[in-house]
Structures are given as structure tokens and as C-alpha cells.
Design a protein around this motif. Structure first.
Motif, PDB file in Angstrom:
ATOM      1  N   GLY A 195      -1.346  15.397  -4.505  1.00  0.00           N
ATOM      2  CA  GLY A 195      -0.252  15.598  -5.460  1.00  0.00           C
ATOM      3  C   GLY A 195      -0.564  16.728  -6.426  1.00  0.00           C
ATOM      4  N   ILE A 196      -1.757  16.713  -6.971  1.00  0.00           N
ATOM      5  CA  ILE A 196      -2.155  17.779  -7.908  1.00  0.00           C
ATOM      6  C   ILE A 196      -2.114  19.132  -7.213  1.00  0.00           C
ATOM      7  N   LEU A 217      -6.041   6.322  -2.077  1.00  0.00           N
ATOM      8  CA  LEU A 217      -5.207   6.563  -3.263  1.00  0.00           C
ATOM      9  C   LEU A 217      -5.704   7.771  -4.057  1.00  0.00           C
ATOM     10  N   TYR A 238       1.960   2.155  -3.389  1.00  0.00           N
ATOM     11  CA  TYR A 238       0.900   2.757  -4.206  1.00  0.00           C
ATOM     12  C   TYR A 238       0.612   4.200  -3.801  1.00  0.00           C
ATOM     13  N   ILE A 239       0.738   4.468  -2.501  1.00  0.00           N
ATOM     14  CA  ILE A 239       0.511   5.846  -2.026  1.00  0.00           C
ATOM     15  C   ILE A 239       1.554   6.780  -2.635  1.00  0.00           C
ATOM     16  N   SER A 281       0.872   7.170  -6.382  1.00  0.00           N
ATOM     17  CA  SER A 281      -0.299   8.011  -6.635  1.00  0.00           C
ATOM     18  C   SER A 281       0.033   9.484  -6.403  1.00  0.00           C
ATOM     19  N   LEU A 282       0.793   9.747  -5.331  1.00  0.00           N
ATOM     20  CA  LEU A 282       1.187  11.123  -5.020  1.00  0.00           C
ATOM     21  C   LEU A 282       2.075  11.693  -6.130  1.00  0.00           C
ATOM     22  N   VAL A 330      -4.750  10.940  -2.147  1.00  0.00           N
ATOM     23  CA  VAL A 330      -3.317  11.235  -2.262  1.00  0.00           C
ATOM     24  C   VAL A 330      -3.002  11.789  -3.651  1.00  0.00           C
ATOM     25  N   PHE A 331      -3.678  11.260  -4.652  1.00  0.00           N
ATOM     26  CA  PHE A 331      -3.521  11.797  -6.009  1.00  0.00           C
ATOM     27  C   PHE A 331      -3.932  13.270  -6.037  1.00  0.00           C
ATOM     28  N   MET A 380       0.835  -1.212   0.000  1.00  0.00           N
ATOM     29  CA  MET A 380       0.000   0.000   0.000  1.00  0.00           C
ATOM     30  C   MET A 380       0.866   1.257   0.000  1.00  0.00           C
ATOM     31  N   LEU A 403       0.355  13.107   4.868  1.00  0.00           N
ATOM     32  CA  LEU A 403       1.025  12.056   4.100  1.00  0.00           C
ATOM     33  C   LEU A 403       1.813  11.132   5.026  1.00  0.00           C
ATOM     34  N   VAL A 432     -12.375  14.898  -4.917  1.00  0.00           N
ATOM     35  CA  VAL A 432     -11.915  14.720  -3.540  1.00  0.00           C
ATOM     36  C   VAL A 432     -13.084  14.334  -2.635  1.00  0.00           C
ATOM     37  N   LEU A 473       2.334  10.773  -9.214  1.00  0.00           N
ATOM     38  CA  LEU A 473       1.519  10.954 -10.423  1.00  0.00           C
ATOM     39  C   LEU A 473       0.721  12.252 -10.339  1.00  0.00           C
ATOM     40  N   GLY A 474       0.162  12.503  -9.164  1.00  0.00           N
ATOM     41  CA  GLY A 474      -0.610  13.723  -8.948  1.00  0.00           C
ATOM     42  C   GLY A 474       0.245  14.972  -9.097  1.00  0.00           C
ATOM     43  N   ILE A 475       1.456  14.931  -8.482  1.00  0.00           N
ATOM     44  CA  ILE A 475       2.353  16.089  -8.566  1.00  0.00           C
ATOM     45  C   ILE A 475       2.690  16.395 -10.025  1.00  0.00           C
ATOM     46  N   CYS A 477       1.031  15.483 -12.767  1.00  0.00           N
ATOM     47  CA  CYS A 477      -0.171  15.947 -13.475  1.00  0.00           C
ATOM     48  C   CYS A 477      -0.444  17.420 -13.168  1.00  0.00           C
ATOM     49  N   GLY A 478      -0.245  17.797 -11.907  1.00  0.00           N
ATOM     50  CA  GLY A 478      -0.478  19.185 -11.524  1.00  0.00           C
ATOM     51  C   GLY A 478       0.563  20.113 -12.115  1.00  0.00           C
ATOM     52  N   TYR A 479       1.815  19.678 -12.081  1.00  0.00           N
ATOM     53  CA  TYR A 479       2.918  20.532 -12.519  1.00  0.00           C
ATOM     54  C   TYR A 479       2.912  20.744 -14.033  1.00  0.00           C
ATOM     55  N   PHE A 499      -0.492   8.764   6.655  1.00  0.00           N
ATOM     56  CA  PHE A 499      -0.868   7.685   5.740  1.00  0.00           C
ATOM     57  C   PHE A 499       0.198   6.598   5.723  1.00  0.00           C
ATOM     58  N   GLY A 508       1.590  20.103  -7.097  1.00  0.00           N
ATOM     59  CA  GLY A 508       2.157  20.373  -8.417  1.00  0.00           C
ATOM     60  C   GLY A 508       1.618  21.638  -9.057  1.00  0.00           C
ATOM     61  N   ALA A 537     -13.926  10.707  -3.241  1.00  0.00           N
ATOM     62  CA  ALA A 537     -12.925   9.852  -2.607  1.00  0.00           C
ATOM     63  C   ALA A 537     -13.189   9.729  -1.115  1.00  0.00           C
TER      64      ALA A 537
END
Lengths: 200, 96
Positions: free
Chosen positions: B44-45, B37, A4-5, A8-9, B40-41, A1, A132, A33, A11-13, A15-17, A135, B48, A36
Motif C-alpha cells: 500500500g505504501i 498483513l 484485514y488484507i 491493511s492495504l 500488504v501494508f 482475513m 494482491l 518488508v 491503510l498503507g496507501i 500512509c504513503g499518499y 492473496f 500511495g 515481514a
């Protein structure tokens, strides 16, 4: 897990950047959110119904459980105070940031408004990292430091986001304690944070 | 907040009512992990896309990490000591 955390984080960073997600979708981002959170807490509700350990835990501690969030908040603020000695940051600033107790959206926005974008961004990132951290380390902390430390670790986030992992790690035992502690932590964020800003 | 209460109540109801298939109730761990998950995604966004953070990462990254570590450890320590104290007191109480 844990793997994956982190994945996922990251990937998010990215995508945002890189602004991969178009802005019209990003506008509705808070709905994602919410979904989720809803799914997560729904699972916690089922877990609560599945076993009665949480009620026994509350019964065993009685009135003493009220001291869990307060000892957590005092410890959190007390130890964070030390940062003022070795970081280029004043003590009211450390206290204000630490008073977020992991609730990054509120503490970031509040400090952005009250003390400027620099401290706002610091509070946002510091409290996000606290969530984080919770988690990632809930399982380990529960194994080695016991129930109360596990709940206090997550601060204000244990009433929603980190509630799931805590419930899993303790096989349902800590759900009621986590909810209560998270709610009390959360109530104190908008009270404590502006209080420290007055000393800036 | 309202959302959380509704979700908690609904989940509890699903877990309690006997006519809900076991298959659904057994999904609870998957629901929790999936929710985490996704959250957390989203975190991240948030990092970023926040130009205040990405532009000043050198200046605020380190202190944010230190503050996160100290406040987590402090919270753990405070609650840990409090729990120990109560356990001791309750033990002595029961021995009397």
C-alpha cells in the motif's frame, strides 16, 4: 482475513499518499518488508516440519511438477496477449508487463529503466495487483480449481510472499510445489522481460 | 533469497526439534498471517507514495488491473489444463 488484507492495504496507501511516515523512516522501509517476509517464511518452515503431506505430493507427481511453472507461464503470457487487441497498449508492452509474473519490484524497476516511467509504473501496478489478487483468492481457487491452478495463480510470488496463504489453504500439501514454481517463475522474469522490450 | 532460505530452514528446525515448546510451533499460522498483513501494508505504501502511479492513475489503473486479471487467469488456466492432462494420463497408465 480478506477483510484485514484490504484494510491493511488501504491503510498503507493512505500512509504513503499523505506522507504520514517521515522520510527518514521510509528510507529503512525495506527492512520492515524483509522482517515481514522472514516471519512469514519462518511460519511456513514450521508448517513444513509439522506434516509430511508436501513430500508425498512431490512424490506423487514426480518429474511432472516441472511442467507446472512452464504451463503457468505459457498460459499467463498467452492470455495476456489478448489485452493488446482491446487496450491502448502494444503487444510487446503487454508481454513485458505480464512477464513480471507478480514480481512487482523487479518488473517495475526493469521496465522503468528499459522503457520509461510510464510502462514502469504500469508493470509495477499490474504485478502488484496480481500478487494482491493471489492473496485474496487463494482459498477459493484451491477449492474450485485444484492444486496446480492455485500455485500458478501466484506466479513468481509463491516462493515467498504468497507461500504462506497457499500453505494454509492446502494445509501444507502445496508448500514444495509452490516453492519450486515460484523459483522457476522468478528465474524467467529477468530473462523474458528484456526480451519483449526489444520488439517495442 | 538468502533470507528466505534461512527463514525456511530455521522454521523447519524449530518445527522438528522436540525440545521447542508446542506453544511456539502452534504460533505458525499467526506468523504467516502477521507477515502477510505487514507485506500488504508495505505494498500500500509503495502505491500511495509512487507519484507515477497516483498522478497517472486514470491512464494506467484500468490497464494494470486488466493485465493483472488476464495474467493470473492465464496462469491458472495453463496449469489447470496441464494438471488435468497428467491426471488423465496417469490414470490410463495405472489401468494398463
Amino acid at each position: 482475513m480478506t477483510r484485514y488484507i484490504v484494510l491493511s492495504l488501504s491503510l498503507g496507501i493512505l500512509c504513503g499518499y499523505w506522507k504520514i511516515i517521515p522520510s527518514f523512516l521510509l528510507q529503512h522501509f525495506h527492512h520492515l518488508v524483509d522482517v515481514a517476509l522472514f516471519v512469514l517464511v519462518l511460519g511456513v518452515g514450521m508448517e513444513l516440519a509439522a506434516n509430511k503431506k508436501a513430500f508425498l505430493e512431490v512424490k506423487a507427481w514426480g518429474w511432472r511438477i516441472l511442467f507446472l511453472p512452464f504451463s503457468g507461464m505459457i498460459g499467463s503470457l498467452g492470455v495476456s496477449f489478448l489485452a493488446a487487441f482491446f487496450l491502448p497498449i502494444s503487444w510487446p508492452e503487454t508481454m513485458a508487463v505480464a512477464s513480471g509474473f507478480g514480481w512487482y519490484s523487479l518488473s517495475g524497476a526493469l521496465l522503468d529503466h528499459l522503457a520509461g516511467p510510464h510502462l514502469g509504473a504500469t508493470a509495477f501496478l499490474a504485478n502488484l495487483l496480481r500478487e494482491l489478487l493471489a492473496f485474496l483468492s487463494v482459498g477459493t481457487v484451491f477449492r474450485y480449481f485444484g492444486s496446480w491452478a492455485t500455485v500458478a495463480l501466484g506466479g513468481a510470488t509463491t516462493m515467498d510472499t504468497t507461500l504462506g496463504p497457499i500453505v494454509q489453504a492446502s494445509t501444507g500439501r502445496l508448500s514444495a510445489l509452490a516453492l519450486l514454481s515460484g523459483v522457476i517463475h522468478s528465474l524467467f522474469v529477468p530473462v523474458l522481460l528484456p526480451f519483449w522490450v526489444r520488439f517495442l | 533469497m538468502v533470507l528466505i532460505v534461512i527463514a525456511l530452514f530455521l522454521g523447519f528446525l524449530l518445527g522438528t526439534i522436540k525440545y521447542v515448546p508446542r506453544k511456539i510451533v502452534n504460533l505458525r499460522n499467526a506468523l504467516i498471517n502477521g507477515g502477510v498483513l505487514l507485506l500488504v501494508f508495505g505494498m500500500g505504501i509503495n502505491i500511495g507514495a509512487n507519484s507515477q502511479i497516483t498522478r497517472n492513475l486514470k491512464a494506467i489503473g484500468f490497464r494494470a488491473l486488466v493485465l493483472a486479471l488476464l495474467s493470473s487467469l492465464g496462469g491458472m488456466l495453463g496449469a489447470f489444463l496441464m494438471e488435468r492432462y497428467f491426471q488423465k494420463a496417469m490414470k490410463e497408465e495405472s489401468q494398463k
